[in-house]
Design a protein around this motif. Structure first.
Motif, PDB file in Angstrom:
ATOM      1  N   GLY A 126      -2.038  26.905  -1.228  1.00  0.00           N
ATOM      2  CA  GLY A 126      -2.228  27.386  -2.587  1.00  0.00           C
ATOM      3  C   GLY A 126      -1.641  26.432  -3.614  1.00  0.00           C
ATOM      4  N   GLN A 127      -0.448  25.917  -3.335  1.00  0.00           N
ATOM      5  CA  GLN A 127       0.177  24.974  -4.256  1.00  0.00           C
ATOM      6  C   GLN A 127      -0.617  23.687  -4.362  1.00  0.00           C
ATOM      7  OE1 GLN A 127       2.920  25.734  -6.246  1.00  0.00           O
ATOM      8  NE2 GLN A 127       2.176  23.857  -7.244  1.00  0.00           N
ATOM      9  N   ALA A 128      -1.190  23.248  -3.252  1.00  0.00           N
ATOM     10  CA  ALA A 128      -2.033  22.044  -3.280  1.00  0.00           C
ATOM     11  C   ALA A 128      -3.228  22.249  -4.192  1.00  0.00           C
ATOM     12  CB  ALA A 128      -2.487  21.689  -1.863  1.00  0.00           C
ATOM     13  N   MET A 129      -3.785  23.448  -4.196  1.00  0.00           N
ATOM     14  CA  MET A 129      -4.899  23.766  -5.079  1.00  0.00           C
ATOM     15  C   MET A 129      -4.464  23.733  -6.543  1.00  0.00           C
ATOM     16  SD  MET A 129      -6.161  26.888  -2.646  1.00  0.00           S
ATOM     17  CE  MET A 129      -7.305  27.659  -3.795  1.00  0.00           C
ATOM     18  N   VAL A 130      -3.298  24.320  -6.817  1.00  0.00           N
ATOM     19  CA  VAL A 130      -2.761  24.309  -8.178  1.00  0.00           C
ATOM     20  C   VAL A 130      -2.546  22.871  -8.651  1.00  0.00           C
ATOM     21  CG1 VAL A 130      -0.751  24.886  -9.597  1.00  0.00           C
ATOM     22  CG2 VAL A 130      -1.690  26.584  -8.014  1.00  0.00           C
ATOM     23  N   ASP A 131      -1.966  22.053  -7.787  1.00  0.00           N
ATOM     24  CA  ASP A 131      -1.680  20.668  -8.145  1.00  0.00           C
ATOM     25  C   ASP A 131      -2.954  19.883  -8.418  1.00  0.00           C
ATOM     26  OD1 ASP A 131       0.983  21.258  -7.802  1.00  0.00           O
ATOM     27  OD2 ASP A 131       1.126  20.354  -5.807  1.00  0.00           O
TER      28      ASP A 131
END
Length: 374
Positions: A148-153
């Motif tokens: 999920g954080q990779a998507m946000v980034d």
């Protein structure tokens, strides 16, 4: 993330548009001869994943005031043909999972709504972001918090929005309970209960395949109680405990949870007790208890109508089509810089994923798992 000013400049929004009043969710329920002309910008959406929920969203968009379905992305050619004919979608706006990166060169598409199996979300959203399009992703946003954080980034790097399909964050009766809590009408919040479950059918569906779903009931229905605990209590939990029960290890194989009970603790001392299951019907209930009052919602997260009552009497807010309001409100977030009463951004999705990760860890360890949010 780019600043709002830079983003608006890139989007081409005018000072006149900025001066427009923010969108009232209930406007989504009104129609005019040409409602899309009422706004400076219309959110032109391509849906990725043409299954049952993608179809529900497509139908809801037909009643939107500032969102329009303009494209499709699917691995099933026959569905593409069907949707083209039904919704009048141009052939040039139709893609498959291999070639949809070409949307980068298609000025007719502003955003892609990703409605595919959970494990596919990360790569697909990142590809959408690299194509320079806004991403709307169905929940859960990924199979773990790291993805999920990779998507946000990736969306931050690309200067595009990442919004999560939290339709309940725009539902009128839900927002009325949130208002009551915020304005102190319930007093100090002490307890929340969330019950989310149904008996799942077809054992061959992707939701029971851990490689595609990332889990079982928790990754499908349980997330409603997780997210609901957060917006109903109005705090982020600081610890979680959890227990799993499995009565059918054949249908619910390794990596696919059947029933999980979990508990959350909050900084104020409030606690939550929740249930997520694929083995019990009629479980769609929220209960919130405070020192001055209470609220109960049942059904609390179904497609509608949402019903409930509080210590002051029945909830009587207007009945709406959740996805219609959601899509128009997301248009306002993207184009007008509107802030949702309950956030629907990628960071919100990551918080839920951190809790799910902690729940699975608590089941394995049998102990309390501490939670922190950056």
């Amino acid at each position: 993330m780019k600043t709002r000013r830079v983003f608006l400049q890139r989007a081409g929004i005018s000072a006149v548009a900025l001066a427009m009043p923010t969108l009232n969710p209930l406007l989504a329920m009104t129609k005019s001869a040409d409602p899309l002309k009422n706004y400076a910008q219309t959110l032109r959406v391509a849906i990725m994943g043409l299954g049952s929920y993608g179809t529900r969203v497509a139908e809801a968009i037909q009643s939107c005031t500032r969102t329009k379905l303009v494209g499709v992305i699917s691995g099933t050619p026959s569905k593409v043909v069907e949707w083209r004919e039904k919704y009048g979608i141009p052939e040039k706006n139709c893609y498959n999972y291999e070639n949809f990166d070409a949307i980068k060169d298609n000025p007719d598409i502003d955003a892609v709504y990703v409605i595919t199996p959970n494990a596919l979300h990360k790569d697909q959203v990142i590809r959408v972001a690299k194509a320079g399009k806004h991403a709307i992703c169905e929940k859960p946003m990924a199979v773990n918090a790291a993805d999920g954080q990779a998507m946000v980034d990736a969306c931050k790097e690309a200067g595009v929005h990442l919004l999560i399909g939290y339709r309940m964050h725009f539902e009128p009766n839900t927002l009325e309970v949130v208002r009551m809590r915020k304005e102190g009408e319930l007093g100090e919040i002490r307890f929340f209960q969330g019950l989310s479950g149904f008996v799942i059918g077809d054992p061959t569906q992707w939701r029971l395949d851990p490689e595609l779903s990332g889990g079982g009931a928790m990754m499908d229905i349980g997330i409603y109680s997780i997210n609901g605990a957060r917006y109903m209590v109005g705090e982020e939990p600081i610890w979680v405990t959890a227990q799993e029960v499995k009565t059918d290890p054949v249908k619910f194989k390794e990596g696919v949870d059947e029933t999980i009970t979990f508990q959350l603790g909050f900084p104020s001392g409030a606690v939550a007790s929740c249930l997520s299951t694929y083995n019990m019907n009629y479980l769609d209930r929220f209960y919130l208890n405070g020192s001055k009052g209470w609220a109960e919602m049942q059904p609390s997260t179904g497609y509608g109508p949402i019903k409930g009552t509080t210590h002051k009497g029945p909830l009587t807010e207007p009945i709406v089509t959740h996805q219609t309001v959601q899509m128009d409100e997301m248009a306002a977030i993207i184009f007008d810089g509107k802030e949702a009463e309950v956030p629907v951004n990628g960071a919100e999705g990551v918080k839920d994923m951190k809790i799910i990760d902690a729940i699975f860890k608590a089941i394995k360890t049998g102990g309390k798992v501490d939670l922190t949010f950056g």
